[in-house]
Structures are given as C-alpha cells and as structure tokens.
Design an enzyme around this catalytic site. Sequence first.
Site, mmCIF file in Angstrom:
data_model
loop_
_atom_site.group_PDB
_atom_site.id
_atom_site.type_symbol
_atom_site.label_atom_id
_atom_site.label_comp_id
_atom_site.label_asym_id
_atom_site.label_seq_id
_atom_site.Cartn_x
_atom_site.Cartn_y
_atom_site.Cartn_z
ATOM 1 N N GLY A 16 34.100 -67.699 16.927
ATOM 2 C CA GLY A 16 35.382 -68.219 16.462
ATOM 3 C C GLY A 16 35.412 -68.725 15.039
ATOM 4 O O GLY A 16 36.207 -69.601 14.703
ATOM 5 N N SER A 17 34.587 -68.168 14.157
ATOM 6 C CA SER A 17 34.587 -68.648 12.768
ATOM 7 C C SER A 17 35.917 -68.353 12.072
ATOM 8 O O SER A 17 36.450 -69.214 11.354
ATOM 9 C CB SER A 17 33.422 -68.063 11.978
ATOM 10 O OG SER A 17 33.444 -66.647 12.034
ATOM 11 N N ASN A 18 36.469 -67.174 12.280
ATOM 12 C CA ASN A 18 37.783 -66.867 11.695
ATOM 13 C C ASN A 18 38.869 -67.746 12.302
ATOM 14 O O ASN A 18 39.756 -68.230 11.609
ATOM 15 C CB ASN A 18 38.144 -65.393 11.901
ATOM 16 C CG ASN A 18 37.351 -64.463 11.018
ATOM 17 O OD1 ASN A 18 36.980 -64.811 9.917
ATOM 18 N ND2 ASN A 18 37.078 -63.277 11.514
ATOM 19 N N MET A 98 37.093 -58.941 20.749
ATOM 20 C CA MET A 98 36.330 -57.692 20.822
ATOM 21 C C MET A 98 36.701 -56.844 22.043
ATOM 22 O O MET A 98 35.853 -56.434 22.823
ATOM 23 C CB MET A 98 34.835 -58.014 20.828
ATOM 24 C CG MET A 98 34.379 -58.785 19.600
ATOM 25 S SD MET A 98 34.713 -57.934 18.048
ATOM 26 C CE MET A 98 33.495 -56.645 18.128
ATOM 27 N N ILE A 100 39.286 -53.474 23.143
ATOM 28 C CA ILE A 100 40.233 -52.434 22.770
ATOM 29 C C ILE A 100 41.462 -52.647 23.640
ATOM 30 O O ILE A 100 41.363 -52.751 24.866
ATOM 31 C CB ILE A 100 39.639 -51.032 22.984
ATOM 32 C CG1 ILE A 100 38.415 -50.849 22.084
ATOM 33 C CG2 ILE A 100 40.693 -49.960 22.722
ATOM 34 C CD1 ILE A 100 37.619 -49.599 22.367
ATOM 35 N N LEU A 101 42.615 -52.751 23.018
ATOM 36 C CA LEU A 101 43.859 -53.035 23.738
ATOM 37 C C LEU A 101 44.616 -51.746 24.035
ATOM 38 O O LEU A 101 44.599 -50.812 23.238
ATOM 39 C CB LEU A 101 44.723 -53.991 22.916
ATOM 40 C CG LEU A 101 44.067 -55.347 22.661
ATOM 41 C CD1 LEU A 101 44.790 -56.104 21.564
ATOM 42 C CD2 LEU A 101 44.012 -56.164 23.947
ATOM 43 N N ASN A 115 45.307 -58.324 13.303
ATOM 44 C CA ASN A 115 43.867 -58.353 13.546
ATOM 45 C C ASN A 115 43.197 -58.836 12.272
ATOM 46 O O ASN A 115 43.253 -58.148 11.248
ATOM 47 C CB ASN A 115 43.370 -56.951 13.929
ATOM 48 C CG ASN A 115 41.886 -56.916 14.210
ATOM 49 O OD1 ASN A 115 41.232 -57.949 14.326
ATOM 50 N ND2 ASN A 115 41.350 -55.720 14.313
ATOM 51 N N HIS A 117 39.908 -59.625 12.249
ATOM 52 C CA HIS A 117 38.474 -59.352 12.369
ATOM 53 C C HIS A 117 38.100 -58.288 11.343
ATOM 54 O O HIS A 117 38.882 -57.381 11.072
ATOM 55 C CB HIS A 117 38.145 -58.880 13.788
ATOM 56 C CG HIS A 117 36.681 -58.837 14.062
ATOM 57 N ND1 HIS A 117 35.921 -57.720 13.835
ATOM 58 C CD2 HIS A 117 35.840 -59.789 14.505
ATOM 59 C CE1 HIS A 117 34.668 -57.989 14.152
ATOM 60 N NE2 HIS A 117 34.597 -59.230 14.570
#
Length: 127
Positions: A16-18, A98, A100-101, A115, A117
């Site tokens: 969770g850094s972002n 992480m 895939i939706l 997104n 990431h």
Amino acid sequence: MTESVKNIVVLISGAGSNMAALLKASQQENWDDLLGARVVAVISNKPGAEGLVLAQALGVPTQVLDHKDFESRAAFDTALQTLLDAYQPALVVLAGFMRILTPDFVAHYAGRMVNIHPSLLPAFTGL
C-alpha cells in the site's frame, strides 16, 4: 466545502505505498474542504495486506474481500462491485490492486476508475 462530497475508494493487494501517499496527500492538502473529495474506504483482496494496517493508522476504514472465496473472477468482481457501490464512489483508485478485472466491472466504473500502479496487467506483470 462543495455541496456533495465525492467519495473515493482505494483498492489494494499489498503493502500500500501508493495508497499511503494518496491518503496522506488527501489529509495534508485537506481534499475534503478544498475539493469536496474524501477517501472513504480501502479495500483489499488479500486479508494480510500490509496496506490495511497503514490505512487504519491513517483513520480510513478498511475491508477485505478475499478473491480466494469465489469460484470465478466474475463472481469476485460482482461481489466487489456490490461492496464498492455501497460507498457510492465518484472515483475508484487501483493502487497496487493485483487483479485482472472483468470487462463488465471496468465498464461499470468507466470514467470513474484510475490505475496508479506502475504496471498494467496482464501485459506488464512487474514482480
């Protein structure tokens, strides 16, 4: 403050850094008063995600929806959509989420999902 608050929900899978940077910026820059926007929840698909502890420490409610509890990707995405919609999100932020939706999930949040990431799944899987 603007008349209606714009709810932001953040999805994570790991450290969770972002997400932490986003939450700290929202608090330090007072998005609630300045922009009428508020991070109302952090949701993880992994029960042990370290980012959940960070979010809680910053005063943001957290929830877990473990993808392993579902028979298919579509079933998980349907449950995630139901959970997200309860927050009435103006914005859904994928911050190291992480998974895939499914196309239906993505279409449901068209124009309201970003997104942040550094990799795009499945083309660039990162680590």
